[in-house]
Design a protein around this motif. Sequence first.
Motif, PDB file in Angstrom:
ATOM      1  N   GLU A   1     -20.731  67.698   6.847  1.00 22.66           N
ATOM      2  CA  GLU A   1     -21.230  66.360   6.521  1.00 22.66           C
ATOM      3  C   GLU A   1     -22.616  66.492   5.898  1.00 22.66           C
ATOM      4  O   GLU A   1     -23.359  67.443   6.192  1.00 22.66           O
ATOM      5  CB  GLU A   1     -21.299  65.518   7.811  1.00 22.66           C
ATOM      6  CG  GLU A   1     -21.882  64.128   7.595  1.00 22.66           C
ATOM      7  CD  GLU A   1     -21.643  63.184   8.775  1.00 22.66           C
ATOM      8  OE1 GLU A   1     -21.117  63.630   9.818  1.00 22.66           O
ATOM      9  OE2 GLU A   1     -22.001  61.993   8.641  1.00 22.66           O
TER      10      GLU A   1
ATOM     11  N   TRP B   1     -21.815  51.452  15.141  1.00 21.11           N
ATOM     12  CA  TRP B   1     -22.840  52.236  14.441  1.00 21.11           C
ATOM     13  C   TRP B   1     -22.462  52.517  12.995  1.00 21.11           C
ATOM     14  O   TRP B   1     -23.262  53.011  12.220  1.00 21.11           O
ATOM     15  CB  TRP B   1     -23.041  53.585  15.158  1.00 21.11           C
ATOM     16  CG  TRP B   1     -21.781  54.385  15.243  1.00 21.11           C
ATOM     17  CD1 TRP B   1     -21.287  55.240  14.301  1.00 21.11           C
ATOM     18  CD2 TRP B   1     -20.832  54.378  16.314  1.00 21.11           C
ATOM     19  NE1 TRP B   1     -20.086  55.763  14.720  1.00 21.11           N
ATOM     20  CE2 TRP B   1     -19.783  55.255  15.952  1.00 21.11           C
ATOM     21  CE3 TRP B   1     -20.769  53.712  17.551  1.00 21.11           C
ATOM     22  CZ2 TRP B   1     -18.682  55.481  16.772  1.00 21.11           C
ATOM     23  CZ3 TRP B   1     -19.666  53.942  18.361  1.00 21.11           C
ATOM     24  CH2 TRP B   1     -18.644  54.818  17.978  1.00 21.11           C
TER      25      TRP B   1
ATOM     26  N   PHE C   1     -15.628  70.907   9.366  1.00 23.42           N
ATOM     27  CA  PHE C   1     -16.221  69.684   8.835  1.00 23.42           C
ATOM     28  C   PHE C   1     -17.639  69.976   8.357  1.00 23.42           C
ATOM     29  O   PHE C   1     -18.430  70.610   9.076  1.00 23.42           O
ATOM     30  CB  PHE C   1     -16.206  68.675   9.995  1.00 23.42           C
ATOM     31  CG  PHE C   1     -16.792  67.329   9.747  1.00 23.42           C
ATOM     32  CD1 PHE C   1     -16.874  66.778   8.482  1.00 23.42           C
ATOM     33  CD2 PHE C   1     -17.261  66.571  10.820  1.00 23.42           C
ATOM     34  CE1 PHE C   1     -17.409  65.523   8.284  1.00 23.42           C
ATOM     35  CE2 PHE C   1     -17.791  65.310  10.640  1.00 23.42           C
ATOM     36  CZ  PHE C   1     -17.863  64.790   9.365  1.00 23.42           C
TER      37      PHE C   1
ATOM     38  N   GLU D   1     -14.455  56.427  11.339  1.00 28.24           N
ATOM     39  CA  GLU D   1     -14.835  55.711  12.571  1.00 28.24           C
ATOM     40  C   GLU D   1     -15.139  54.233  12.307  1.00 28.24           C
ATOM     41  O   GLU D   1     -16.213  53.731  12.671  1.00 28.24           O
ATOM     42  CB  GLU D   1     -16.025  56.405  13.245  1.00 28.24           C
ATOM     43  CG  GLU D   1     -15.674  57.788  13.722  1.00 28.24           C
ATOM     44  CD  GLU D   1     -16.731  58.455  14.608  1.00 28.24           C
ATOM     45  OE1 GLU D   1     -17.862  57.947  14.690  1.00 28.24           O
ATOM     46  OE2 GLU D   1     -16.402  59.490  15.224  1.00 28.24           O
TER      47      GLU D   1
ATOM     48  N   GLU E   1     -12.357  65.259  14.299  1.00 28.31           N
ATOM     49  CA  GLU E   1     -13.686  65.556  14.862  1.00 28.31           C
ATOM     50  C   GLU E   1     -13.503  65.882  16.337  1.00 28.31           C
ATOM     51  O   GLU E   1     -13.000  65.040  17.094  1.00 28.31           O
ATOM     52  CB  GLU E   1     -14.651  64.381  14.719  1.00 28.31           C
ATOM     53  CG  GLU E   1     -15.190  64.204  13.319  1.00 28.31           C
ATOM     54  CD  GLU E   1     -16.304  63.169  13.226  1.00 28.31           C
ATOM     55  OE1 GLU E   1     -17.121  63.054  14.166  1.00 28.31           O
ATOM     56  OE2 GLU E   1     -16.338  62.462  12.205  1.00 28.31           O
TER      57      GLU E   1
ATOM     58  N   TRP F   1     -20.825  68.013  22.322  1.00 27.56           N
ATOM     59  CA  TRP F   1     -22.018  67.474  21.635  1.00 27.56           C
ATOM     60  C   TRP F   1     -22.851  66.703  22.657  1.00 27.56           C
ATOM     61  O   TRP F   1     -22.418  65.662  23.114  1.00 27.56           O
ATOM     62  CB  TRP F   1     -21.587  66.545  20.484  1.00 27.56           C
ATOM     63  CG  TRP F   1     -22.703  65.787  19.820  1.00 27.56           C
ATOM     64  CD1 TRP F   1     -24.051  66.016  19.905  1.00 27.56           C
ATOM     65  CD2 TRP F   1     -22.560  64.658  18.946  1.00 27.56           C
ATOM     66  NE1 TRP F   1     -24.748  65.126  19.140  1.00 27.56           N
ATOM     67  CE2 TRP F   1     -23.855  64.276  18.542  1.00 27.56           C
ATOM     68  CE3 TRP F   1     -21.460  63.927  18.468  1.00 27.56           C
ATOM     69  CZ2 TRP F   1     -24.091  63.198  17.685  1.00 27.56           C
ATOM     70  CZ3 TRP F   1     -21.703  62.865  17.606  1.00 27.56           C
ATOM     71  CH2 TRP F   1     -22.998  62.502  17.217  1.00 27.56           C
TER      72      TRP F   1
ATOM     73  N   ILE G   1     -23.990  70.606  15.293  1.00 32.22           N
ATOM     74  CA  ILE G   1     -22.955  70.808  16.325  1.00 32.22           C
ATOM     75  C   ILE G   1     -21.897  71.819  15.832  1.00 32.22           C
ATOM     76  O   ILE G   1     -20.732  71.485  15.674  1.00 32.22           O
ATOM     77  CB  ILE G   1     -22.325  69.469  16.809  1.00 32.22           C
ATOM     78  CG1 ILE G   1     -22.003  68.514  15.656  1.00 32.22           C
ATOM     79  CG2 ILE G   1     -23.205  68.794  17.828  1.00 32.22           C
ATOM     80  CD1 ILE G   1     -21.256  67.230  16.091  1.00 32.22           C
TER      81      ILE G   1
ATOM     82  N   HIS H   1     -10.986  61.354  17.303  1.00 28.55           N
ATOM     83  CA  HIS H   1     -12.297  61.992  17.431  1.00 28.55           C
ATOM     84  C   HIS H   1     -12.653  62.051  18.911  1.00 28.55           C
ATOM     85  O   HIS H   1     -12.425  61.082  19.637  1.00 28.55           O
ATOM     86  CB  HIS H   1     -13.395  61.182  16.717  1.00 28.55           C
ATOM     87  CG  HIS H   1     -13.280  61.185  15.221  1.00 28.55           C
ATOM     88  ND1 HIS H   1     -14.197  60.567  14.402  1.00 28.55           N
ATOM     89  CD2 HIS H   1     -12.364  61.753  14.378  1.00 28.55           C
ATOM     90  CE1 HIS H   1     -13.857  60.748  13.134  1.00 28.55           C
ATOM     91  NE2 HIS H   1     -12.737  61.446  13.101  1.00 28.55           N
TER      92      HIS H   1
ATOM     93  N   ALA I   1     -16.025  69.774  14.662  1.00 27.15           N
ATOM     94  CA  ALA I   1     -17.201  69.127  14.087  1.00 27.15           C
ATOM     95  C   ALA I   1     -18.433  69.736  14.740  1.00 27.15           C
ATOM     96  O   ALA I   1     -18.601  69.577  15.938  1.00 27.15           O
ATOM     97  CB  ALA I   1     -17.155  67.616  14.333  1.00 27.15           C
ATOM     98  N   GLN I   2     -19.225  70.426  13.880  1.00 25.76           N
ATOM     99  CA  GLN I   2     -18.991  70.654  12.469  1.00 25.76           C
ATOM    100  C   GLN I   2     -19.010  72.165  12.241  1.00 25.76           C
ATOM    101  O   GLN I   2     -18.746  72.900  13.191  1.00 25.76           O
ATOM    102  CB  GLN I   2     -20.041  69.904  11.667  1.00 25.76           C
ATOM    103  CG  GLN I   2     -19.958  68.379  11.913  1.00 25.76           C
ATOM    104  CD  GLN I   2     -20.801  67.527  10.975  1.00 25.76           C
ATOM    105  OE1 GLN I   2     -21.385  67.992  10.021  1.00 25.76           O
ATOM    106  NE2 GLN I   2     -20.857  66.231  11.274  1.00 25.76           N
TER     107      GLN I   2
ATOM    108  N   GLY J   1     -17.598  61.737   8.194  1.00 24.66           N
ATOM    109  CA  GLY J   1     -18.699  61.340   8.996  1.00 24.66           C
ATOM    110  C   GLY J   1     -19.324  59.980   8.618  1.00 24.66           C
ATOM    111  O   GLY J   1     -18.921  59.310   7.675  1.00 24.66           O
ATOM    112  N   ASN J   2     -20.258  59.615   9.463  1.00 27.51           N
ATOM    113  CA  ASN J   2     -20.950  58.339   9.274  1.00 27.51           C
ATOM    114  C   ASN J   2     -21.579  58.249   7.882  1.00 27.51           C
ATOM    115  O   ASN J   2     -21.712  57.155   7.319  1.00 27.51           O
ATOM    116  CB  ASN J   2     -22.036  58.174  10.346  1.00 27.51           C
ATOM    117  CG  ASN J   2     -21.453  58.144  11.749  1.00 27.51           C
ATOM    118  OD1 ASN J   2     -20.268  57.866  11.933  1.00 27.51           O
ATOM    119  ND2 ASN J   2     -22.269  58.423  12.756  1.00 27.51           N
TER     120      ASN J   2
HETATM  121  O1  AHR Z   1     -20.022  64.685  13.644  1.00 29.21           O
HETATM  122  C1  AHR Z   1     -21.128  63.858  13.859  1.00 29.21           C
HETATM  123  C2  AHR Z   1     -20.777  62.379  13.785  1.00 29.21           C
HETATM  124  O2  AHR Z   1     -19.968  62.056  14.872  1.00 29.21           O
HETATM  125  C3  AHR Z   1     -19.971  61.933  12.593  1.00 29.21           C
HETATM  126  O3  AHR Z   1     -20.759  61.635  11.497  1.00 29.21           O
HETATM  127  C4  AHR Z   1     -19.298  60.712  13.104  1.00 29.21           C
HETATM  128  O4  AHR Z   1     -18.064  60.490  12.482  1.00 29.21           O
HETATM  129  C5  AHR Z   1     -19.179  60.909  14.583  1.00 29.21           C
HETATM  130  O5  AHR Z   1     -19.635  59.844  15.298  1.00 29.21           O
END
Ligand code: AHR
Length: 500
Positions: free
Chosen positions: A26, A177, A24, A172, A291, A295, A353, A241, A347-348, A70-71
């Motif tokens: 992002e 968030w 991944f 997500e 994901e 972390w 991470i 995830h 991820a990632q 990702g976010n």
């Molecule tokens: O991988 C980091 C973040 O973790 C991503 O952006 C999100 O999808 C998750 O909460």
Amino acid sequence: MQAKLIVDKDFTIGEVDKRIYGSFIEHLGRAVYGGIYEPGHPSADEQGFRGDVMELIRGIDVPIVRYPGGNFVSGYNWEDGVGPVELRPRRLELAWRTVEPNLFGLGEFVDWCRKAGTAPMMAVNLGTRGPEEARQLVEYSNHPSGTYWSDLRVQHGYKAPHAIKTWCLGNEMDGPWQIGAKTAEEYGRIAAETAKVMKWVDPSIELVACGSSALGMPTFPEWERTVLDLSYNEVDYISLHQYYGNRDKDSANFLAQSMGMDAFIGSVIATCDYIQAKKRSKKKLHLSFDEWNVWYHSNEADSRIEPWSVAPPQLEDVYNHEDALLVGSMLISMLKRADRVKMACMAQLVNVIAPIMTETGGGAWKQTIYYPYMHTSIFGRGTVLVPLVESPKYDAKDYTDVPYLDAIAVHNAEAGEVTVFAVNRHLSESLPLSVDLRSFGSFRLIEHIVLESDDLKAANTKAAPDRVAPHTRGNAVVESSGSGLAASLGKASWNVIRVK
Ligand code: AHR
């Protein structure tokens, strides 16, 4: 204490879909800028892609890479990242509170994937946008030419379609968030409608619907039930995830957490199959664990980062030896359900991470978690065998009856090889292991790779990039009967035993 693993070539779980070794990238922290892309870096090519990073990625043989979040994706306008770079806007990026310069976008990503020997997995924005922008993006990417969006791609220098096969329907969407978070009903409907028009543009694509953001979400598993009830016919995969951490400094409990992952996978499969039964459908839904990782190390440092800079050092977890063990177990968990987990993304990939760290302007090195990821990706291709495990067990804070031995075997019939992946979760004692390979006839040991360290907290850093690295001095031997292996797995170790 003695552990045993019995496998038989006729008792199989399923074929490994190589895409479970995906990753991944992002637009977050230094994943793109200073990670895979850094014009002016001594190893960068004419497009600014770092060669040293690409070489480390090639070492893992990553088959698919999810992008651009990702976010991040939930506030992203994909059009900002295509066309002449000098015309692209700088934007406030709300998910990670940075400034996004859009110097790298879809075209650059697809070019980078081709060079890295991987395939793109593209996410569409279902936070601030919807079916309209998603179908335009598929038209831009995959339609040959002769329409507004496909001709725009050609005008941008890409005559051949990007041919992106795999697409994520948002990210997500249950998380408060998330920009444009939704209820399960809202998301299920928008996912179904978006899927419909995306497939009308290109029927060959496959689509991943968002599952819950984690096993611990209050909406799990009702979210999955509702979303799939509304979109089962239109989508092909549901996402999972999950991240773990050792905040309580309880390593025995930390290493047991892959049991939570086993349960998570089992529950999502059950939910998919419930909806299949309810709909009297012939279609089996598969899982995309897109994901997963450890972390937590960087959480505190991230809270001190000032907002609105370009590519700050966010989520830069420095991984230690025990993290590599849990990552090994998480990979084993996915292999155990190779029949249903068809895609997964660590991820990632770089800096955020990630198994690979860089210094902007400097070198690149392997984090501890690089190794189990690389070993499974390189040697874990073929057919997963049903693992009959006998192991002494322990009780941890959140899990009881945790087997010290976590193991799986993969049979690569083409190469005539069997590889056993095994973690000894015991923190202070080695674990004698016998592996019964009764149906494989005679074989010889190729190697026994071990990742071990006297210090669970030992990490690889710029100053000491090889502090935790595997060796091939493992003690596995072929038993005199010729149909089994014997080994003693060192305390807190990751093992790869290969026979042919
Ligand atoms: O991988 C980091 C973040 O973790 C991503 O952006 C999100 O999808 C998750 O909460």
